[in-house]
Motif scaffolding. Sequence first.
Motif, PDB file in Angstrom:
ATOM      1  N   ARG A  74     -10.983  34.800  65.759  1.00 50.22           N
ATOM      2  CA  ARG A  74      -9.811  34.904  66.625  1.00 50.22           C
ATOM      3  C   ARG A  74      -9.725  33.607  67.418  1.00 50.22           C
ATOM      4  O   ARG A  74     -10.725  33.110  67.929  1.00 50.22           O
ATOM      5  CB  ARG A  74      -9.954  36.064  67.600  1.00 50.22           C
ATOM      6  CG  ARG A  74      -8.700  36.220  68.454  1.00 50.22           C
ATOM      7  CD  ARG A  74      -8.906  37.213  69.562  1.00 50.22           C
ATOM      8  NE  ARG A  74      -7.629  37.555  70.188  1.00 50.22           N
ATOM      9  CZ  ARG A  74      -7.521  38.293  71.254  1.00 50.22           C
ATOM     10  NH1 ARG A  74      -8.602  38.787  71.830  1.00 50.22           N
ATOM     11  NH2 ARG A  74      -6.344  38.553  71.762  1.00 50.22           N
ATOM     12  N   HIS A  75      -8.520  33.078  67.522  1.00 48.34           N
ATOM     13  CA  HIS A  75      -8.333  31.787  68.193  1.00 48.34           C
ATOM     14  C   HIS A  75      -8.807  31.805  69.643  1.00 48.34           C
ATOM     15  O   HIS A  75      -8.873  32.851  70.288  1.00 48.34           O
ATOM     16  CB  HIS A  75      -6.870  31.345  68.125  1.00 48.34           C
ATOM     17  CG  HIS A  75      -5.945  32.215  68.912  1.00 48.34           C
ATOM     18  ND1 HIS A  75      -5.790  32.107  70.267  1.00 48.34           N
ATOM     19  CD2 HIS A  75      -5.131  33.224  68.517  1.00 48.34           C
ATOM     20  CE1 HIS A  75      -4.909  33.002  70.685  1.00 48.34           C
ATOM     21  NE2 HIS A  75      -4.501  33.700  69.636  1.00 48.34           N
ATOM     22  N   ALA A  76      -9.117  30.626  70.129  1.00 45.26           N
ATOM     23  CA  ALA A  76      -9.521  30.440  71.525  1.00 45.26           C
ATOM     24  C   ALA A  76      -8.302  30.568  72.442  1.00 45.26           C
ATOM     25  O   ALA A  76      -7.151  30.608  71.988  1.00 45.26           O
ATOM     26  CB  ALA A  76     -10.185  29.075  71.685  1.00 45.26           C
ATOM     27  N   HIS A  77      -8.551  30.602  73.738  1.00 44.18           N
ATOM     28  CA  HIS A  77      -7.493  30.749  74.733  1.00 44.18           C
ATOM     29  C   HIS A  77      -6.453  29.640  74.579  1.00 44.18           C
ATOM     30  O   HIS A  77      -6.788  28.487  74.342  1.00 44.18           O
ATOM     31  CB  HIS A  77      -8.087  30.702  76.142  1.00 44.18           C
ATOM     32  CG  HIS A  77      -7.090  30.980  77.211  1.00 44.18           C
ATOM     33  ND1 HIS A  77      -6.427  29.979  77.878  1.00 44.18           N
ATOM     34  CD2 HIS A  77      -6.622  32.161  77.703  1.00 44.18           C
ATOM     35  CE1 HIS A  77      -5.597  30.535  78.747  1.00 44.18           C
ATOM     36  NE2 HIS A  77      -5.693  31.851  78.660  1.00 44.18           N
TER      37      HIS A  77
ATOM     38  N   LYS B 147     -20.463  35.606  71.169  1.00 46.25           N
ATOM     39  CA  LYS B 147     -20.571  36.076  72.552  1.00 46.25           C
ATOM     40  C   LYS B 147     -20.027  34.939  73.378  1.00 46.25           C
ATOM     41  O   LYS B 147     -20.502  33.809  73.289  1.00 46.25           O
ATOM     42  CB  LYS B 147     -22.022  36.369  72.950  1.00 46.25           C
ATOM     43  CG  LYS B 147     -22.642  37.500  72.172  1.00 46.25           C
ATOM     44  CD  LYS B 147     -21.989  38.810  72.488  1.00 46.25           C
ATOM     45  CE  LYS B 147     -22.653  39.926  71.731  1.00 46.25           C
ATOM     46  NZ  LYS B 147     -21.811  41.049  71.481  1.00 46.25           N
ATOM     47  N   ASN B 148     -19.014  35.198  74.161  1.00 47.22           N
ATOM     48  CA  ASN B 148     -18.304  34.136  74.888  1.00 47.22           C
ATOM     49  C   ASN B 148     -19.166  33.441  75.938  1.00 47.22           C
ATOM     50  O   ASN B 148     -18.752  32.500  76.550  1.00 47.22           O
ATOM     51  CB  ASN B 148     -17.034  34.699  75.518  1.00 47.22           C
ATOM     52  CG  ASN B 148     -15.987  33.620  75.735  1.00 47.22           C
ATOM     53  OD1 ASN B 148     -16.097  32.525  75.212  1.00 47.22           O
ATOM     54  ND2 ASN B 148     -14.976  33.955  76.495  1.00 47.22           N
ATOM     55  N   ARG B 149     -20.376  33.919  76.098  1.00 44.64           N
ATOM     56  CA  ARG B 149     -21.248  33.324  77.110  1.00 44.64           C
ATOM     57  C   ARG B 149     -22.212  32.309  76.507  1.00 44.64           C
ATOM     58  O   ARG B 149     -23.248  32.016  77.053  1.00 44.64           O
ATOM     59  CB  ARG B 149     -22.027  34.424  77.825  1.00 44.64           C
ATOM     60  CG  ARG B 149     -21.119  35.300  78.663  1.00 44.64           C
ATOM     61  CD  ARG B 149     -21.663  36.725  78.706  1.00 44.64           C
ATOM     62  NE  ARG B 149     -20.721  37.681  79.189  1.00 44.64           N
ATOM     63  CZ  ARG B 149     -19.777  38.250  78.457  1.00 44.64           C
ATOM     64  NH1 ARG B 149     -19.614  37.933  77.214  1.00 44.64           N
ATOM     65  NH2 ARG B 149     -18.969  39.140  78.973  1.00 44.64           N
ATOM     66  N   LEU B 150     -21.909  31.783  75.333  1.00 50.10           N
ATOM     67  CA  LEU B 150     -22.793  30.788  74.679  1.00 50.10           C
ATOM     68  C   LEU B 150     -22.921  29.547  75.520  1.00 50.10           C
ATOM     69  O   LEU B 150     -22.030  29.106  76.159  1.00 50.10           O
ATOM     70  CB  LEU B 150     -22.241  30.410  73.299  1.00 50.10           C
ATOM     71  CG  LEU B 150     -22.318  31.502  72.247  1.00 50.10           C
ATOM     72  CD1 LEU B 150     -21.633  31.013  70.967  1.00 50.10           C
ATOM     73  CD2 LEU B 150     -23.744  31.857  71.927  1.00 50.10           C
TER      74      LEU B 150
ATOM     75  N   LEU C 238     -12.056  42.640  72.029  1.00 51.41           N
ATOM     76  CA  LEU C 238     -12.216  41.285  71.500  1.00 51.41           C
ATOM     77  C   LEU C 238     -12.252  40.241  72.600  1.00 51.41           C
ATOM     78  O   LEU C 238     -11.582  40.372  73.627  1.00 51.41           O
ATOM     79  CB  LEU C 238     -11.051  40.927  70.570  1.00 51.41           C
ATOM     80  CG  LEU C 238     -11.003  41.559  69.199  1.00 51.41           C
ATOM     81  CD1 LEU C 238      -9.736  41.112  68.479  1.00 51.41           C
ATOM     82  CD2 LEU C 238     -12.232  41.228  68.382  1.00 51.41           C
ATOM     83  N   ASP C 239     -13.027  39.209  72.359  1.00 50.46           N
ATOM     84  CA  ASP C 239     -13.012  38.021  73.209  1.00 50.46           C
ATOM     85  C   ASP C 239     -12.007  37.028  72.625  1.00 50.46           C
ATOM     86  O   ASP C 239     -11.513  37.200  71.517  1.00 50.46           O
ATOM     87  CB  ASP C 239     -14.393  37.354  73.245  1.00 50.46           C
ATOM     88  CG  ASP C 239     -15.376  38.056  74.169  1.00 50.46           C
ATOM     89  OD1 ASP C 239     -14.931  38.799  75.067  1.00 50.46           O
ATOM     90  OD2 ASP C 239     -16.582  37.854  73.990  1.00 50.46           O
ATOM     91  N   MET C 240     -11.769  35.981  73.366  1.00 48.89           N
ATOM     92  CA  MET C 240     -10.876  34.913  72.929  1.00 48.89           C
ATOM     93  C   MET C 240     -11.588  33.593  73.175  1.00 48.89           C
ATOM     94  O   MET C 240     -11.601  33.145  74.314  1.00 48.89           O
ATOM     95  CB  MET C 240      -9.557  34.975  73.710  1.00 48.89           C
ATOM     96  CG  MET C 240      -8.479  34.071  73.163  1.00 48.89           C
ATOM     97  SD  MET C 240      -6.921  34.159  74.086  1.00 48.89           S
ATOM     98  CE  MET C 240      -6.266  35.740  73.604  1.00 48.89           C
ATOM     99  N   PRO C 241     -12.236  33.005  72.161  1.00 51.23           N
ATOM    100  CA  PRO C 241     -12.264  33.378  70.751  1.00 51.23           C
ATOM    101  C   PRO C 241     -13.268  34.488  70.479  1.00 51.23           C
ATOM    102  O   PRO C 241     -13.995  34.919  71.369  1.00 51.23           O
ATOM    103  CB  PRO C 241     -12.719  32.084  70.073  1.00 51.23           C
ATOM    104  CG  PRO C 241     -13.619  31.444  71.084  1.00 51.23           C
ATOM    105  CD  PRO C 241     -12.995  31.775  72.421  1.00 51.23           C
TER     106      PRO C 241
END
Length: 187
Positions: A9-12, A184-187, A161-164
């Motif tokens: 899924r695309h990023a913000h 995981k968006n916290r990378l 879902l997160d973005m991305p």
Amino acid sequence: MLTNLYFVRHAHSVYSPDELIRPLSKKGAIDAVKVTVRLRNEKIDDVISSPYKRAVKTVEGIANLIGKEVVKEYEFRERLLSGKPLIDFQSAINKVWEDESFSFSGGESNNAARERGGNAALQVLKDYEGKNVVIGTHGNIMVLTMNFFDGKIGLPFWRALDMPDIYKLSFKGKELISMKRLWKNRL
């Protein structure tokens, strides 16, 4: 022989009424680099993307890393919810998930979008059998495409879902064998 599809899924992105050229935000550009870092050890063979700029920009780093062009596939574009702006997006989303054959004027029903995304994924499975393929796409069409193969995936999944976000789907032929979240968006 397994074929692995990595749905990204695309990023913000920065809002623009023109879906095709909507760019990534500053945060989105930073996260797109993280997508590349996350995928670099997955032995990616090819990269496909919705033609929308935000999807392409999210996955072009991994394409550059493996020395390939991003193949643009129109069928992985986001589903069009309505032909005109909707006042309450969340209510509109609820409506199309409650009645999957319903579509707003000028929009695409869940059933139609699921078929479009599912058939596009089936074509990728045929054309790239035995390969690891990244697919840059969008939240709604990604979940509907995944739902094509696993009917338990639905609106709650989309909301989480997160973005991305990144999901690895492994197939034997056309049969979904496993699905794993890699982001995981916290990378």
